[in-house]
Design a protein around this motif. Sequence first.
Motif, PDB file in Angstrom:
ATOM      1  N   UNK A   5       0.811  -1.212   0.000  1.00 37.53           N
ATOM      2  CA  UNK A   5       0.000   0.000   0.000  1.00 37.53           C
ATOM      3  C   UNK A   5       0.852   1.274   0.000  1.00 37.53           C
ATOM      4  N   UNK A   6       2.092   1.147   0.383  1.00 34.01           N
ATOM      5  CA  UNK A   6       3.028   2.265   0.201  1.00 34.01           C
ATOM      6  C   UNK A   6       3.231   2.499  -1.298  1.00 34.01           C
ATOM      7  N   UNK A   7       3.393   1.394  -2.046  1.00 38.60           N
ATOM      8  CA  UNK A   7       3.534   1.506  -3.501  1.00 38.60           C
ATOM      9  C   UNK A   7       2.274   2.098  -4.129  1.00 38.60           C
ATOM     10  N   UNK A   8       1.125   1.698  -3.618  1.00 36.34           N
ATOM     11  CA  UNK A   8      -0.133   2.237  -4.132  1.00 36.34           C
ATOM     12  C   UNK A   8      -0.199   3.743  -3.909  1.00 36.34           C
ATOM     13  N   UNK A   9       0.235   4.199  -2.751  1.00 37.99           N
ATOM     14  CA  UNK A   9       0.250   5.632  -2.484  1.00 37.99           C
ATOM     15  C   UNK A   9       1.223   6.361  -3.404  1.00 37.99           C
ATOM     16  N   UNK A  10       2.366   5.705  -3.695  1.00 37.05           N
ATOM     17  CA  UNK A  10       3.326   6.293  -4.639  1.00 37.05           C
ATOM     18  C   UNK A  10       2.696   6.447  -6.023  1.00 37.05           C
ATOM     19  N   UNK A  11       1.933   5.439  -6.418  1.00 34.02           N
ATOM     20  CA  UNK A  11       1.258   5.505  -7.711  1.00 34.02           C
ATOM     21  C   UNK A  11       0.261   6.663  -7.738  1.00 34.02           C
ATOM     22  N   UNK A  12      -0.532   6.775  -6.691  1.00 29.84           N
ATOM     23  CA  UNK A  12      -1.509   7.869  -6.635  1.00 29.84           C
ATOM     24  C   UNK A  12      -0.806   9.230  -6.658  1.00 29.84           C
ATOM     25  N   UNK A  13       0.312   9.324  -5.965  1.00 29.30           N
ATOM     26  CA  UNK A  13       1.067  10.575  -5.951  1.00 29.30           C
ATOM     27  C   UNK A  13       1.578  10.908  -7.352  1.00 29.30           C
ATOM     28  N   UNK A 142       7.828   9.684 -25.094  1.00 30.98           N
ATOM     29  CA  UNK A 142       7.639  10.279 -23.771  1.00 30.98           C
ATOM     30  C   UNK A 142       6.502   9.670 -22.978  1.00 30.98           C
ATOM     31  N   UNK A 143       6.158   8.419 -23.289  1.00 31.13           N
ATOM     32  CA  UNK A 143       5.077   7.747 -22.572  1.00 31.13           C
ATOM     33  C   UNK A 143       5.510   7.449 -21.137  1.00 31.13           C
ATOM     34  N   UNK A 144       4.614   7.686 -20.205  1.00 31.01           N
ATOM     35  CA  UNK A 144       4.891   7.473 -18.779  1.00 31.01           C
ATOM     36  C   UNK A 144       4.418   6.083 -18.365  1.00 31.01           C
ATOM     37  N   UNK A 145       5.226   5.393 -17.562  1.00 27.95           N
ATOM     38  CA  UNK A 145       4.885   4.062 -17.041  1.00 27.95           C
ATOM     39  C   UNK A 145       4.725   4.163 -15.528  1.00 27.95           C
ATOM     40  N   UNK A 146       3.553   4.564 -15.040  1.00 26.15           N
ATOM     41  CA  UNK A 146       3.398   4.837 -13.605  1.00 26.15           C
ATOM     42  C   UNK A 146       3.536   3.595 -12.728  1.00 26.15           C
ATOM     43  N   UNK A 147       3.232   2.410 -13.253  1.00 31.18           N
ATOM     44  CA  UNK A 147       3.384   1.188 -12.462  1.00 31.18           C
ATOM     45  C   UNK A 147       4.859   0.892 -12.209  1.00 31.18           C
ATOM     46  N   UNK A 148       5.691   1.156 -13.198  1.00 29.01           N
ATOM     47  CA  UNK A 148       7.137   1.006 -13.018  1.00 29.01           C
ATOM     48  C   UNK A 148       7.641   2.033 -12.016  1.00 29.01           C
ATOM     49  N   UNK A 149       7.170   3.266 -12.147  1.00 31.76           N
ATOM     50  CA  UNK A 149       7.602   4.327 -11.231  1.00 31.76           C
ATOM     51  C   UNK A 149       7.283   3.968  -9.777  1.00 31.76           C
ATOM     52  N   UNK A 150       6.158   3.258  -9.566  1.00 35.75           N
ATOM     53  CA  UNK A 150       5.762   2.859  -8.211  1.00 35.75           C
ATOM     54  C   UNK A 150       6.371   1.531  -7.792  1.00 35.75           C
ATOM     55  N   UNK A 151       7.065   0.851  -8.706  1.00 37.99           N
ATOM     56  CA  UNK A 151       7.708  -0.427  -8.380  1.00 37.99           C
ATOM     57  C   UNK A 151       6.744  -1.584  -8.245  1.00 37.99           C
ATOM     58  N   UNK A 152       5.584  -1.516  -8.893  1.00 40.87           N
ATOM     59  CA  UNK A 152       4.569  -2.555  -8.744  1.00 40.87           C
ATOM     60  C   UNK A 152       4.797  -3.727  -9.696  1.00 40.87           C
ATOM     61  N   UNK A 153       4.745  -4.937  -9.143  1.00 39.01           N
ATOM     62  CA  UNK A 153       4.885  -6.157  -9.931  1.00 39.01           C
ATOM     63  C   UNK A 153       3.509  -6.645 -10.392  1.00 39.01           C
ATOM     64  N   UNK A 154       3.525  -7.618 -11.290  1.00 41.32           N
ATOM     65  CA  UNK A 154       2.260  -8.159 -11.796  1.00 41.32           C
ATOM     66  C   UNK A 154       1.427  -8.761 -10.663  1.00 41.32           C
ATOM     67  N   UNK A 155       2.064  -9.541  -9.806  1.00 36.48           N
ATOM     68  CA  UNK A 155       1.331 -10.167  -8.705  1.00 36.48           C
ATOM     69  C   UNK A 155       0.720  -9.112  -7.786  1.00 36.48           C
ATOM     70  N   UNK A 156       1.449  -8.042  -7.534  1.00 36.74           N
ATOM     71  CA  UNK A 156       0.932  -6.973  -6.676  1.00 36.74           C
ATOM     72  C   UNK A 156      -0.238  -6.250  -7.338  1.00 36.74           C
ATOM     73  N   UNK A 157      -0.157  -6.072  -8.641  1.00 39.42           N
ATOM     74  CA  UNK A 157      -1.252  -5.416  -9.364  1.00 39.42           C
ATOM     75  C   UNK A 157      -2.503  -6.281  -9.314  1.00 39.42           C
ATOM     76  N   UNK A 158      -2.331  -7.586  -9.446  1.00 39.80           N
ATOM     77  CA  UNK A 158      -3.487  -8.486  -9.341  1.00 39.80           C
ATOM     78  C   UNK A 158      -4.092  -8.431  -7.934  1.00 39.80           C
TER      79      UNK A 158
END
Length: 269
Positions: A5-13, A142-158
């Motif tokens: 959930x720290x990663x989730x907050x990073x994504x939202x930020x 210049x496409x942004x990859x916000x999941x990478x920026x937050x360090x989220x893995x596939x399992x975490x996204x699921x």
Amino acid sequence: MNELHIKLDLLRERLRALESCAVAFSGGVDSTFVLKLAQETLGSRVIAVTALSESLPAGELEEAQDLASRIGARHVVLRTFETLDENYLANGANRCYFCKTEMYARISDFARDERLDAVLDGLNQDDLQDRRPGRAAAIERGVISPLVDAGLTKAEIRTLSREMGLPTWDKPALACLSSRIPHGTPISLQALTQVDRAETFLRKLGVGQVRVRHHGRIARIEVEPKDFTLLRLKEAEINAHLNTLGFAEVVLDPAGYRTSNPNSPAAQL
């Protein structure tokens, strides 16, 4: 608060730092998660954009439209024409670069016309471990990859998708139909249609994750081990149907489904 959930907050930020965006939206696990969070964060300033071409599996456009509607996001479909590009049709190891160059060029032009600040994709942390020529095209645009920026893995996204009630949390992995054709074998619209119809048929039988690898007259089926029994029980039906599609021989890969695109046929079904 746990690490996830720290990663989730990073994504939202990361998303809050944007004024508006277009989300390259396939309707898969990752892009649906990005769209959901972007819509929650930015509201009407988010547009989901789905690229439509012959390489999109049947039913995926309709599913993307339904998902965008459920999320409450505006959804736009852009026609792309990678199958008119000789570099793409040659099917070299860098095929995805030409596909993504076409897709991101059209989405970026759309975003500019709509005065959107950014284009987002659904690349996740695990994807960085694979060879992905298409990523170069995203970087160039210049496409942004916000999941990478937050360090989220596939399992975490699921996991997070399930917590949020997204129906895609356990959706099988997606890939364009051209990925079923071994590198070096030219892509034809006939081959893409054969693969699409074969996989649609297998999914209707109840198979989950499936790839039908196209080796000319041979169809090599990859499924998860849990579906081996089903395929063997339906062997005659599968062979008969795939024969009508133009495959003279059908084989079941004993190694099962994997995300790479190995080139050699395997044991008979």
